[in-house]
Scaffold this active site. Structure first.
Site, PDB file in Angstrom:
ATOM      1  N   TYR A 110      12.040   6.751  14.936  1.00 28.62           N
ATOM      2  CA  TYR A 110      11.871   6.800  13.479  1.00 28.62           C
ATOM      3  C   TYR A 110      12.990   7.631  12.836  1.00 28.62           C
ATOM      4  O   TYR A 110      13.593   7.222  11.841  1.00 28.62           O
ATOM      5  CB  TYR A 110      10.499   7.406  13.176  1.00 28.62           C
ATOM      6  CG  TYR A 110      10.119   7.430  11.721  1.00 28.62           C
ATOM      7  CD1 TYR A 110       9.757   6.265  11.054  1.00 28.62           C
ATOM      8  CD2 TYR A 110      10.099   8.627  11.003  1.00 28.62           C
ATOM      9  CE1 TYR A 110       9.393   6.283   9.712  1.00 28.62           C
ATOM     10  CE2 TYR A 110       9.727   8.657   9.660  1.00 28.62           C
ATOM     11  CZ  TYR A 110       9.372   7.486   9.033  1.00 28.62           C
ATOM     12  OH  TYR A 110       9.022   7.516   7.705  1.00 28.62           O
TER      13      TYR A 110
ATOM     14  N   ASN B 157      12.212  14.971  14.410  1.00 31.44           N
ATOM     15  CA  ASN B 157      10.798  15.291  14.595  1.00 31.44           C
ATOM     16  C   ASN B 157      10.398  14.913  16.013  1.00 31.44           C
ATOM     17  O   ASN B 157      10.699  13.810  16.474  1.00 31.44           O
ATOM     18  CB  ASN B 157       9.950  14.523  13.573  1.00 31.44           C
ATOM     19  CG  ASN B 157       8.563  15.116  13.441  1.00 31.44           C
ATOM     20  OD1 ASN B 157       8.290  16.202  13.951  1.00 31.44           O
ATOM     21  ND2 ASN B 157       7.690  14.406  12.761  1.00 31.44           N
TER      22      ASN B 157
ATOM     23  N   ALA C 101       9.943  -0.716   2.946  1.00 31.39           N
ATOM     24  CA  ALA C 101       9.145  -1.115   4.115  1.00 31.39           C
ATOM     25  C   ALA C 101       9.564  -0.319   5.342  1.00 31.39           C
ATOM     26  O   ALA C 101      10.755  -0.170   5.618  1.00 31.39           O
ATOM     27  CB  ALA C 101       9.307  -2.606   4.373  1.00 31.39           C
ATOM     28  N   GLY C 102       8.600   0.192   6.052  1.00 33.85           N
ATOM     29  CA  GLY C 102       8.912   0.952   7.256  1.00 33.85           C
ATOM     30  C   GLY C 102       7.700   1.040   8.163  1.00 33.85           C
ATOM     31  O   GLY C 102       6.568   0.902   7.712  1.00 33.85           O
TER      32      GLY C 102
ATOM     33  N   ARG D 273       0.824  -1.210   0.000  1.00 28.17           N
ATOM     34  CA  ARG D 273       0.000   0.000   0.000  1.00 28.17           C
ATOM     35  C   ARG D 273       0.857   1.258   0.000  1.00 28.17           C
ATOM     36  O   ARG D 273       2.071   1.187   0.071  1.00 28.17           O
ATOM     37  CB  ARG D 273      -0.938  -0.004   1.205  1.00 28.17           C
ATOM     38  CG  ARG D 273      -0.253  -0.175   2.544  1.00 28.17           C
ATOM     39  CD  ARG D 273      -1.274  -0.072   3.668  1.00 28.17           C
ATOM     40  NE  ARG D 273      -2.267  -1.133   3.599  1.00 28.17           N
ATOM     41  CZ  ARG D 273      -2.137  -2.337   4.157  1.00 28.17           C
ATOM     42  NH1 ARG D 273      -1.053  -2.634   4.834  1.00 28.17           N
ATOM     43  NH2 ARG D 273      -3.075  -3.236   4.053  1.00 28.17           N
ATOM     44  N   GLY D 274       0.178   2.404  -0.105  1.00 26.67           N
ATOM     45  CA  GLY D 274       0.821   3.707   0.039  1.00 26.67           C
ATOM     46  C   GLY D 274       1.955   3.932  -0.951  1.00 26.67           C
ATOM     47  O   GLY D 274       1.833   3.633  -2.143  1.00 26.67           O
TER      48      GLY D 274
ATOM     49  N   ALA E  32      10.412  10.354  26.190  1.00 26.69           N
ATOM     50  CA  ALA E  32      10.110  10.189  27.614  1.00 26.69           C
ATOM     51  C   ALA E  32       9.164   9.013  27.856  1.00 26.69           C
ATOM     52  O   ALA E  32       9.090   8.475  28.957  1.00 26.69           O
ATOM     53  CB  ALA E  32       9.497  11.470  28.166  1.00 26.69           C
ATOM     54  N   ASN E  33       8.423   8.611  26.807  1.00 24.64           N
ATOM     55  CA  ASN E  33       7.455   7.512  26.947  1.00 24.64           C
ATOM     56  C   ASN E  33       7.810   6.303  26.095  1.00 24.64           C
ATOM     57  O   ASN E  33       6.969   5.446  25.857  1.00 24.64           O
ATOM     58  CB  ASN E  33       6.061   8.002  26.553  1.00 24.64           C
ATOM     59  CG  ASN E  33       5.612   9.173  27.385  1.00 24.64           C
ATOM     60  OD1 ASN E  33       5.864   9.207  28.591  1.00 24.64           O
ATOM     61  ND2 ASN E  33       4.985  10.158  26.760  1.00 24.64           N
TER      62      ASN E  33
ATOM     63  N   LYS F  10      15.711   6.484  10.054  1.00 31.19           N
ATOM     64  CA  LYS F  10      15.763   7.106   8.733  1.00 31.19           C
ATOM     65  C   LYS F  10      17.087   7.851   8.514  1.00 31.19           C
ATOM     66  O   LYS F  10      17.604   7.884   7.387  1.00 31.19           O
ATOM     67  CB  LYS F  10      14.562   8.041   8.554  1.00 31.19           C
ATOM     68  CG  LYS F  10      13.226   7.299   8.501  1.00 31.19           C
ATOM     69  CD  LYS F  10      13.199   6.313   7.330  1.00 31.19           C
ATOM     70  CE  LYS F  10      11.855   5.640   7.160  1.00 31.19           C
ATOM     71  NZ  LYS F  10      11.844   4.710   6.011  1.00 31.19           N
TER      72      LYS F  10
END
Lengths: 463, 443
Positions: free
Chosen positions: A369, A363, A302-303, A227-228, A311-312, A373
């Site tokens: 992520y 980000n 694929a990712g 997809r995508g 912090a979480n 990347k």
């Protein structure tokens, strides 16, 4: 496929209102293997000829660019001096500044660009060709190289109606033939969502012709193809002639089958993080295409995301993203690069990664992520040099905001911001990422390796 | 009525090894099997069979191409599905120029479809083909009563309005009740479970043995899913990515708590846990002539060596409803010069745990060999660790016509992994007192 806001601006009332409010007026971008409608004009500084050679290789006619010199200006009705005007719309301006060595040469760039800016058609192209100068070639020369990038990035932001500006940096010994595939990509609609970006072209002796279906008969593996963006990549590469091996996790097998059957490839349901993933890809290729068959290119698309503030973030969220997005492709590359492996990657082949503007800029809430990347970018830098001898090129694309099912789930306000905060004032499409990948895969792009190309419409994020 | 023993004597003794060409299994595909009324509740047989075909097409790059023939069927079939397989092919990514036909042999449909396609390939009629089956217990047909149906037909045939009205006036309220499909044998009125309960009791199969077999089926299936065995055998459908009836954490202890549902009184041993659930699903197998497969870069997992059908007289009570494979296998072994021990894997369809265990008991019995098969010695026993090693119908589910394709594709993959020359035996019982069995051998 226009988003809602773009549709509103196309309606006469909507256009009037949004213009009055000074809101963005996104243009419908020229896409695909389409050259500009108007003429390609070329201006060369200090007798540079490589861009003209490349256009000749492409069979693309060009006209001489106008130059804005004090003597060539005319006065308008208000008595103000105006640069010389083109008789009609211009499709693209190429400035060959590859011979520029001094700061004074930059005036030539200005003089060539100024008249064209007023004549550019929608989705026009502005391409500057400069030298890729090593640090030991002099301070001023080095300064020039970087100055051209500043010019390009600013012009990308000055362009209107879907126009783009990009810089090609050529290394010593680059011929028109080596430059041709990059120039073709930048001129055509394939580069619709690439703006403000530098691309380095190296010298290569084994460069083949630029053709319409460059991947005819080549086996290309695309991971995350169900997809995508992955589905878009598979479709575009199939259009370019590739035999697609579409890979995705077994749980996405039904969507994968649909994509595969639409483009006539073969589907491989596979968890790429499994220890035998590389072996299974090679076995699939050897079994479907014969023991002598080799993979020409692999696109590590694929990712996954497991977004949370650091912090979480526990080891599970951290590890799964790094494993799928980064570690898996290293393991797969290792296997497929084994010399003599049936179904492995051929010498002269291609490896393409998918990074992200998050990997460049970082980000909030995407530390895992961004790590993965940015890691992909590191892979490109290291592996491209390592595989130079085998003539395997290694590159990556770094998509910005691309309209997919996944980005469709971002909260509306955040999504609208991401979509408009770039020079072409709209989100990209999966095909835009796919076209950039197709450019890297093109056999004619043999001289392009080690590049990370942002496909982000010159997003302000990570600029 | 012919006794099974004499049926054995009249069985053809052709040399199956002497066929002109060799049919091999290239691969297969199925959708995960769902529970009746579950994820596929609103999917039709055609939807499921089309999805199974499309997954196979994607796996083997067959989009836009045609194959020699597609043979498939369903047991519970709507009258509108008179050309189910051809309609599914037309809705799939295969070329519209692909011929297709339906067949129906109760639970043996899928295996018999594969045997037929293999036969066409071996005889040189086609180079390749797809065999399969589908069933939906959720989307089962519901018919009108005989009284209503006959009245409507009569009214339709009537030429005048009064005659039409007379025909319609003959409809009685009782005729308006719909006839839902029943899992019963038309000639005995007994359900399949009730029939098996008689056989299970006759062979003195214990509750514990049945529960052990059921637990093993679930554990084997769970392990197969976990180690990726089904990655290239199954394509998800409608949000289901694994078999819906799978209970990885079941145990003999848990199964022992269930109450019997078939058979009566003290001796009842058959529960919902050791009987197959009603299921929805579809499966297909891609077969090809061996040299054609090689020349066209398709894998050859295993060849179809031989197959045998048998039928027993269950109506008079002479033999159990699901015991026909117990007769078919010895006949096929004799023809092939093989013994029951000459196999690396056994796939005995788990209609009920009792069916598998009764069949194994019959093969171990001297009396059965002498009285029923006319043999001097028992057929033999099998190494239970080679039985249904990746799970079978108790755990996977059993959409009747889809079971054969599931077994053929899985067994072919197992055999291929085990190496050339390894052999597998398939045994599938079917309603109507019939059975289909086959031998596969890895190439």
């Amino acid at each position: 496929m226009a988003d809602l806001y773009t549709t509103i601006t196309k309606n006469p009332f909507g256009k009037a209102v949004t213009s009055q409010l000074g809101l963005p007026q996104p243009s419908r971008l020229r896409r695909g293997r389409l050259m500009p409608t108007g003429p390609v004009v070329l201006g060369a500084i200090k007798g540079a000829s490589v861009a003209a050679d490349a256009l000749e290789v492409l069979g693309q006619a060009h006209e001489q660019a106008l130059v804005d010199a004090p003597g060539s200006r005319t006065e308008d009705e208000n008595g103000r001096a105006q640069p010389p005007a083109y008789p009609g719309k211009v499709g693209a301006l190429i400035v060959d500044a590859s011979s520029a060595t001094e700061i004074a040469d930059l005036e030539q760039v200005r003089a060539l660009v100024r008249p064209a800016l007023k004549a550019l058609e929608p989705s026009a192209r502005l391409i500057i060709v400069g030298a890729d100068v090593a640090a030991d070639q002099g301070v001023e020369h080095s300064a020039i190289t970087q100055a051209l990038e500043g010019i390009t990035r600013s012009l990308g932001k000055e362009m209107r109606k879907g126009g783009t500006a990009n810089l090609v940096r050529i290394q010593r010994g680059v011929t028109g033939a080596a430059l041709a595939s990059t120039l073709s990509f930048l001129l055509e609609g394939r580069s619709a969502y690439v703006s403000g970006q530098p691309i380095v072209v190296g010298a290569s002796e084994s460069v083949c012709e630029v053709v319409n279906r460059p991947l005819e008969g080549q086996i290309v593996v695309v991971t995350g193809a169900a997809r995508g963006i992955g589905a878009g990549i598979a479709e575009t590469l199939a259009r370019d002639g590739a035999s697609i091996v579409a890979v995705d996790i077994p749980a996405a097998g039904d969507a994968l089958a649909k994509v595969t059957n639409n483009l006539g490839g073969t589907a491989l349901q596979l968890d790429i993080t499994g220890p035998e993933a590389g072996q299974r890809i090679a076995e699939h290729v050897a079994s479907r295409f014969g023991q002598q068959a080799k993979i020409y290119g692999i696109v590590h698309n694929a990712g996954i995301t497991r977004d949370k503030l650091l912090a979480n973030t526990d080891e599970q969220r951290w590890g799964s993203v790094l494993d799928v997005n980064l570690a898996a492709q290293l393991r797969i590359n290792d296997v497929l690069l084994t010399p003599g492996l049936p179904g492995g990657l051929t010498d002269g082949g291609r490896i393409v990664g998918v990074a992200s503007t998050s990997g460049i800029a970082g980000n909030r809430g995407q530390t895992n992520y961004a790590a993965s990347k940015a890691g992909v970018i590191g892979v490109v830098h290291s592996l491209s040099g390592e595989l130079n001898d085998r003539e395997i090129t290694v590159n990556a694309v770094a998509p910005g905001f691309i309209e997919t099912e996944m980005t469709g789930k971002i909260p509306a306000a955040t999504r609208e911001f991401a979509r408009r905060f770039n020079s072409v004032q709209q989100g990209g499409l999966p095909v835009d990422v796919a076209e950039a990948i197709g450019y890297f895969l093109d056999p004619a792009s043999q001289a392009v390796s080690g590049q990370v190309l942002r496909v982000c419409g010159q997003s302000q994020i990570g600029a | 009525m012919t006794s099974p023993a004499s049926a054995s004597e009249s069985a053809p003794h052709s040399d199956a090894r002497n066929l002109p060409r060799t049919a091999v299994i290239v691969g297969g595909n199925r959708i995960p099997f769902g529970k009746a009324g579950g994820k596929y509740a609103s999917a039709s047989n055609q939807d499921m069979l089309t999805a199974a075909i499309d997954g196979l097409v994607a796996r083997f790059g067959l989009a836009g191409r045609s194959v020699g023939a597609v043979a498939a069927g369903a047991v519970l079939k709507h009258s509108r599905d008179f050309s189910l397989t051809r309609e599914s092919v037309l809705g799939s990514a295969l070329s519209p120029s692909t011929p297709a036909y339906d067949l129906q042999l109760a639970c043996g449909t899928g295996l018999e479809a594969a045997v037929q396609i293999a036969g066409k390939i071996a005889l040189g009629q086609i180079d390749n083909g797809i065999a399969g089956g589908v069933d939906s217990a959720s989307d089962a047909p519901i018919a009108v009563s005989e009284g209503l149906r006959k009245a409507l037909l009569k009214a339709n045939h009537a030429k005048t309005t009064p005659a039409k009205l007379r025909a319609l006036a003959s409809i009685r309220p009782v005729d308006l009740a719909p006839q839902s499909p029943r899992n019963t044998e038309p000639r005995t009125g007994l359900s399949m479970g009730e029939h098996q309960a008689i056989t299970t009791k006759k062979w003195d199969i214990s509750r514990e043995a049945q529960d052990e077999l059921a637990a093993a089926s679930h554990h084997n299936l769970a392990a197969a899913w976990d180690n990726g065995f089904f990655d290239d055998l199954v394509t998800p459908f409608l949000g289901l990515a694994r078999d819906q009836g799978l209970r990885p954490d079941t145990s003999v202890e848990k199964l022992a708590k269930l109450s019997p549902v078939f058979g009566k009184g003290e001796g009842a041993t058959m529960t919902a846990g050791n009987s197959t659930p009603l299921s929805d699903g579809a499966s297909v197998v891609f077969l090809a002539e061996q040299e054609w497969a090689q020349a066209n870069n398709y894998p050859a997992l295993a060849k179809v060596v031989d197959s045998e059908m048998a039928a027993v007289d269950y109506v008079s009570g002479d033999e159990g409803l699901l015991m026909a494979p117990a007769y078919a296998v010895p006949r096929m072994l004799a023809r092939q010069g093989l013994t029951l021990a000459d196999f690396d894997y056994y796939e005995i369809h788990e209609a009920f745990a009792g069916t598998v265990l009764s069949t194994l008991a019959a093969w171990e019995s001297e009396d059965f060999a002498r009285d029923r098969l006319g043999l001097d010695a028992p057929v033999g026993s099998i190494d239970r660790s080679k039985l249904n090693v990746n799970g079978s119908s108790l755990a996977v589910g059993h959409p009747f016509a889809a079971t054969g394709g599931r077994i053929v594709a899985s067994l072919a993959k197992q055999l291929h992994a085990a190496g050339p020359g390894t052999r597998g035996l398939i045994s599938v019982c079917a309603a109507g007192g019939q059975g289909v069995v086959a031998i596969l051998e890895a190439v």
